[in-house]
Design a protein around this motif. Structure first.
Motif, PDB file in Angstrom:
ATOM      1  N   GLY A   1       0.775  -1.231   0.000  1.00 51.26           N
ATOM      2  CA  GLY A   1       0.000   0.000   0.000  1.00 51.26           C
ATOM      3  C   GLY A   1       0.804   1.276   0.000  1.00 51.26           C
ATOM      4  O   GLY A   1       0.252   2.345   0.249  1.00 51.26           O
ATOM      5  N   VAL A   2       2.127   1.206  -0.258  1.00 44.41           N
ATOM      6  CA  VAL A   2       2.932   2.427  -0.240  1.00 44.41           C
ATOM      7  C   VAL A   2       3.552   2.726  -1.605  1.00 44.41           C
ATOM      8  O   VAL A   2       4.460   3.537  -1.704  1.00 44.41           O
ATOM      9  CB  VAL A   2       4.052   2.347   0.830  1.00 44.41           C
ATOM     10  CG1 VAL A   2       3.454   2.303   2.211  1.00 44.41           C
ATOM     11  CG2 VAL A   2       4.968   1.156   0.595  1.00 44.41           C
ATOM     12  N   SER A   3       3.050   2.078  -2.644  1.00 46.48           N
ATOM     13  CA  SER A   3       3.571   2.370  -3.976  1.00 46.48           C
ATOM     14  C   SER A   3       2.680   3.415  -4.632  1.00 46.48           C
ATOM     15  O   SER A   3       2.101   4.270  -3.964  1.00 46.48           O
ATOM     16  CB  SER A   3       3.663   1.078  -4.799  1.00 46.48           C
ATOM     17  OG  SER A   3       2.382   0.509  -4.981  1.00 46.48           O
ATOM     18  N   VAL A   4       2.547   3.359  -5.949  1.00 43.18           N
ATOM     19  CA  VAL A   4       1.803   4.416  -6.654  1.00 43.18           C
ATOM     20  C   VAL A   4       0.535   3.881  -7.304  1.00 43.18           C
ATOM     21  O   VAL A   4      -0.038   4.529  -8.179  1.00 43.18           O
ATOM     22  CB  VAL A   4       2.707   5.095  -7.710  1.00 43.18           C
ATOM     23  CG1 VAL A   4       3.824   5.843  -7.033  1.00 43.18           C
ATOM     24  CG2 VAL A   4       3.280   4.067  -8.692  1.00 43.18           C
ATOM     25  N   GLY A   5       0.063   2.712  -6.905  1.00 41.03           N
ATOM     26  CA  GLY A   5      -1.141   2.151  -7.503  1.00 41.03           C
ATOM     27  C   GLY A   5      -2.393   2.917  -7.121  1.00 41.03           C
ATOM     28  O   GLY A   5      -2.439   3.618  -6.108  1.00 41.03           O
ATOM     29  N   ASP A   6      -3.454   2.775  -7.927  1.00 39.04           N
ATOM     30  CA  ASP A   6      -4.698   3.500  -7.668  1.00 39.04           C
ATOM     31  C   ASP A   6      -5.339   3.095  -6.348  1.00 39.04           C
ATOM     32  O   ASP A   6      -6.066   3.880  -5.730  1.00 39.04           O
ATOM     33  CB  ASP A   6      -5.694   3.236  -8.808  1.00 39.04           C
ATOM     34  CG  ASP A   6      -5.244   3.889 -10.118  1.00 39.04           C
ATOM     35  OD1 ASP A   6      -4.434   4.832 -10.040  1.00 39.04           O
ATOM     36  OD2 ASP A   6      -5.696   3.454 -11.179  1.00 39.04           O
ATOM     37  N   ALA A   7      -5.092   1.836  -5.899  1.00 44.17           N
ATOM     38  CA  ALA A   7      -5.733   1.355  -4.676  1.00 44.17           C
ATOM     39  C   ALA A   7      -4.791   1.381  -3.474  1.00 44.17           C
ATOM     40  O   ALA A   7      -5.083   0.768  -2.458  1.00 44.17           O
ATOM     41  CB  ALA A   7      -6.253  -0.067  -4.890  1.00 44.17           C
ATOM     42  N   ASP A   8      -3.655   2.072  -3.590  1.00 39.54           N
ATOM     43  CA  ASP A   8      -2.713   2.145  -2.482  1.00 39.54           C
ATOM     44  C   ASP A   8      -3.059   3.348  -1.612  1.00 39.54           C
ATOM     45  O   ASP A   8      -2.601   4.470  -1.840  1.00 39.54           O
ATOM     46  CB  ASP A   8      -1.275   2.251  -3.003  1.00 39.54           C
ATOM     47  CG  ASP A   8      -0.813   0.946  -3.646  1.00 39.54           C
ATOM     48  OD1 ASP A   8      -1.406  -0.093  -3.341  1.00 39.54           O
ATOM     49  OD2 ASP A   8       0.120   0.983  -4.463  1.00 39.54           O
ATOM     50  N   TYR A   9      -3.878   3.085  -0.595  1.00 39.30           N
ATOM     51  CA  TYR A   9      -4.442   4.168   0.221  1.00 39.30           C
ATOM     52  C   TYR A   9      -3.624   4.485   1.466  1.00 39.30           C
ATOM     53  O   TYR A   9      -3.964   5.410   2.204  1.00 39.30           O
ATOM     54  CB  TYR A   9      -5.863   3.782   0.663  1.00 39.30           C
ATOM     55  CG  TYR A   9      -6.828   3.583  -0.482  1.00 39.30           C
ATOM     56  CD1 TYR A   9      -7.235   4.662  -1.268  1.00 39.30           C
ATOM     57  CD2 TYR A   9      -7.345   2.327  -0.767  1.00 39.30           C
ATOM     58  CE1 TYR A   9      -8.136   4.484  -2.304  1.00 39.30           C
ATOM     59  CE2 TYR A   9      -8.243   2.142  -1.803  1.00 39.30           C
ATOM     60  CZ  TYR A   9      -8.631   3.219  -2.574  1.00 39.30           C
ATOM     61  OH  TYR A   9      -9.514   3.037  -3.601  1.00 39.30           O
ATOM     62  N   THR A  10      -2.602   3.695   1.735  1.00 36.42           N
ATOM     63  CA  THR A  10      -1.877   3.867   2.985  1.00 36.42           C
ATOM     64  C   THR A  10      -1.346   5.281   3.151  1.00 36.42           C
ATOM     65  O   THR A  10      -1.512   5.907   4.201  1.00 36.42           O
ATOM     66  CB  THR A  10      -0.719   2.854   3.065  1.00 36.42           C
ATOM     67  OG1 THR A  10      -1.256   1.530   3.026  1.00 36.42           O
ATOM     68  CG2 THR A  10       0.069   3.037   4.351  1.00 36.42           C
ATOM     69  N   ARG A  11      -0.702   5.810   2.122  1.00 32.82           N
ATOM     70  CA  ARG A  11      -0.153   7.166   2.231  1.00 32.82           C
ATOM     71  C   ARG A  11      -1.260   8.199   2.430  1.00 32.82           C
ATOM     72  O   ARG A  11      -1.101   9.173   3.169  1.00 32.82           O
ATOM     73  CB  ARG A  11       0.655   7.505   0.979  1.00 32.82           C
ATOM     74  CG  ARG A  11       2.006   6.812   0.924  1.00 32.82           C
ATOM     75  CD  ARG A  11       2.738   7.201  -0.346  1.00 32.82           C
ATOM     76  NE  ARG A  11       2.061   6.694  -1.528  1.00 32.82           N
ATOM     77  CZ  ARG A  11       1.980   7.339  -2.687  1.00 32.82           C
ATOM     78  NH1 ARG A  11       2.468   8.548  -2.799  1.00 32.82           N
ATOM     79  NH2 ARG A  11       1.386   6.784  -3.716  1.00 32.82           N
ATOM     80  N   GLN A  12      -2.383   7.965   1.778  1.00 39.96           N
ATOM     81  CA  GLN A  12      -3.508   8.898   1.904  1.00 39.96           C
ATOM     82  C   GLN A  12      -4.000   8.950   3.350  1.00 39.96           C
ATOM     83  O   GLN A  12      -4.206  10.034   3.911  1.00 39.96           O
ATOM     84  CB  GLN A  12      -4.638   8.452   0.979  1.00 39.96           C
ATOM     85  CG  GLN A  12      -5.953   9.200   1.174  1.00 39.96           C
ATOM     86  CD  GLN A  12      -7.098   8.557   0.396  1.00 39.96           C
ATOM     87  OE1 GLN A  12      -6.893   7.983  -0.668  1.00 39.96           O
ATOM     88  NE2 GLN A  12      -8.291   8.638   0.948  1.00 39.96           N
ATOM     89  N   ILE A  13      -4.197   7.790   3.975  1.00 40.43           N
ATOM     90  CA  ILE A  13      -4.681   7.753   5.352  1.00 40.43           C
ATOM     91  C   ILE A  13      -3.644   8.332   6.306  1.00 40.43           C
ATOM     92  O   ILE A  13      -3.976   9.074   7.241  1.00 40.43           O
ATOM     93  CB  ILE A  13      -5.042   6.312   5.764  1.00 40.43           C
ATOM     94  CG1 ILE A  13      -6.092   5.738   4.797  1.00 40.43           C
ATOM     95  CG2 ILE A  13      -5.544   6.274   7.193  1.00 40.43           C
ATOM     96  CD1 ILE A  13      -7.359   6.560   4.698  1.00 40.43           C
TER      97      ILE A  13
END
Length: 421
Positions: A257-269
């Motif tokens: 969840g820390v890469s640049v994929g559309d579903a990688d929300y970790t950085r957002q949260i």
């Protein structure tokens, strides 16, 4: 720590920034010495008693007085000194005392001669010895306090206690120690594709293998682990996991969840709940790496986000997270020792970063360190990591204008320590 995302950092920069912003975050407690294995000292330990506690013999042999060090005739035996049973009888001049290793030397002892440098004889009805080698004043006597004096500092705060230093503390009379409380680490893996190891997998689904390696690493570091399981790619579920980790642990570690994929929300949260210093570290494997603090959550816990690829996650943990956790738990974190070895096969270089390839190091007949690749080097390849005993450090800056190293080249390696085994 500043908000916002930084660019790609060299490994040394990332390690330096982590070291600069992290300090111990756990409290202290006092535990008996017998329960201190693996714990980190929270304050300097002072010796209660000297070591050795008394003058004692370093050899099985015979104690001599000063006047008899150069004796040429037989020396009758006045008695015996054993470990735990000192010689306390009268000791006339012109005689010797049989003494065993570790036994207190009798009062008046000037030296101990080892039994191999004497000859046993009979003088009348009594046993005696004859010296067969020169004897020096003070030889073979361990003096009280020659290793450690009473009141001397013996171990500093930050030392992790184990088989090398627990006997030392016992020897100087330390029966309990002040240590840091174990670091409590919450961890979870994120991704809709992940399932537990015993689940029936549908097309496109994978077993979550990363948490098995992560939990093993954390346990060997002495951490208490709170396993939050698998969290789906859902912002609400991720937010709840972050908040639970903040409430119940000292540190939160995620995988994926820390890469640049559309579903990688970790950085957002993480950005919603606190500050983020998201690093793309110039290493292979393991370029995506996130670090931050949940400063807008109740407790403001630290967070580390590992890549989802299995090898990337473990290599990133070794290089970045392990030293960070050691700082948070109050332990000394010395730079990892790098050794020089000869590669027995050609190795490719990766431009713009350090490539940590999994290797198998050994010593040849001449006693020289050599290394070969442990297998295929993809970041999803389990076999090479399982077979490896080291990382081969291929720094592009150390080999300018080269894309490959020939067999016979000298390279640096990082041996896996006990945490990675």
């Amino acid at each position: 720590m500043s908000c916002g995302v930084q660019g790609v950092l060299r490994l040394a920069e990332a390690q330096q920034q982590l070291a600069a912003m992290l300090t111990c975050c756990v409290g202290r407690e006092t535990v008996p010495l017998g329960q201190a294995q693996g714990r980190v000292l929270a304050e300097t330990v002072i010796a209660r008693y000297p070591s050795p506690r008394f003058d004692n013999s370093a050899m099985d042999g015979f104690a001599l007085q000063a006047a008899d060090l150069a004796a040429t005739g037989p020396l009758p035996l006045a008695g015996t000194a054993l470990a735990g049973h000192p010689f306390a009888a009268s000791w006339p001049s012109g005689s010797a005392v049989r003494i065993m290793t570790g036994a207190p030397v009798p009062q008046g002892t000037a030296a101990v001669v080892m039994q191999e440098q004497t000859e046993a004889v009979v003088q009348g009805e009594s046993a005696a010895i004859v010296l067969r080698a020169a004897v020096k004043q003070g030889q073979n006597i361990r003096r009280c306090g020659e290793d450690i004096a009473a009141g001397e500092p013996v171990l500093a705060a930050g030392v992790r206690l184990g088989a090398r230093n627990l006997p030392l503390l016992a020897a100087v009379g330390v029966s309990e120690v002040v240590v840091y409380r174990p670091l409590r680490v919450a961890c979870f893996s994120s991704g809709d594709e992940l399932r537990d190891v015993d689940a029936v997998l549908l097309p496109g689904q994978l077993v979550d293998s990363n948490r098995y390696g992560l939990r093993a690493l954390l346990h060997k570091l002495g951490c208490e682990v709170l396993d939050l399981g698998i969290i789906p790619d859902d912002p609400a579920a991720l937010r709840e996991a972050f908040l639970r980790g903040d409430a119940e642990a000292d540190v939160l570690i995620t995988s994926g969840g820390v890469s640049v994929g559309d579903a990688d929300y970790t950085r957002q949260i993480l950005a919603e709940l606190g500050e983020v210093a998201f690093w793309k570290v110039a290493i292979k494997p393991g370029k995506p790496f996130a670090c931050g603090r949940l400063s807008r959550a109740r407790h403001g816990r630290w967070f580390f986000g590992l890549p989802g690829n299995p090898v990337s996650a473990l290599v990133t943990f070794l290089l970045l997270v392990q030293p960070a956790l050691e700082r948070l738990m109050g332990a000394d974190s010395a730079p990892r020792l790098r050794l020089r070895a000869t590669t027995l096969e050609p190795l490719r270089l990766s431009a713009g970063r350090i490539d940590f390839q999994r290797g198998m190091a050994s010593v040849n007949a001449e006693g020289e360190l050599q290394v070969v690749l442990a297998g295929e080097q993809g970041s999803g390849m389990f076999r090479a990591l399982a077979q490896a005993n080291c990382l081969i450090c291929l720094d592009d800056q150390a080999y300018p204008d080269q894309s490959q190293l020939a067999a016979g080249s000298r390279v640096e390696i990082l041996l896996f320590d006990e945490v990675m085994t």
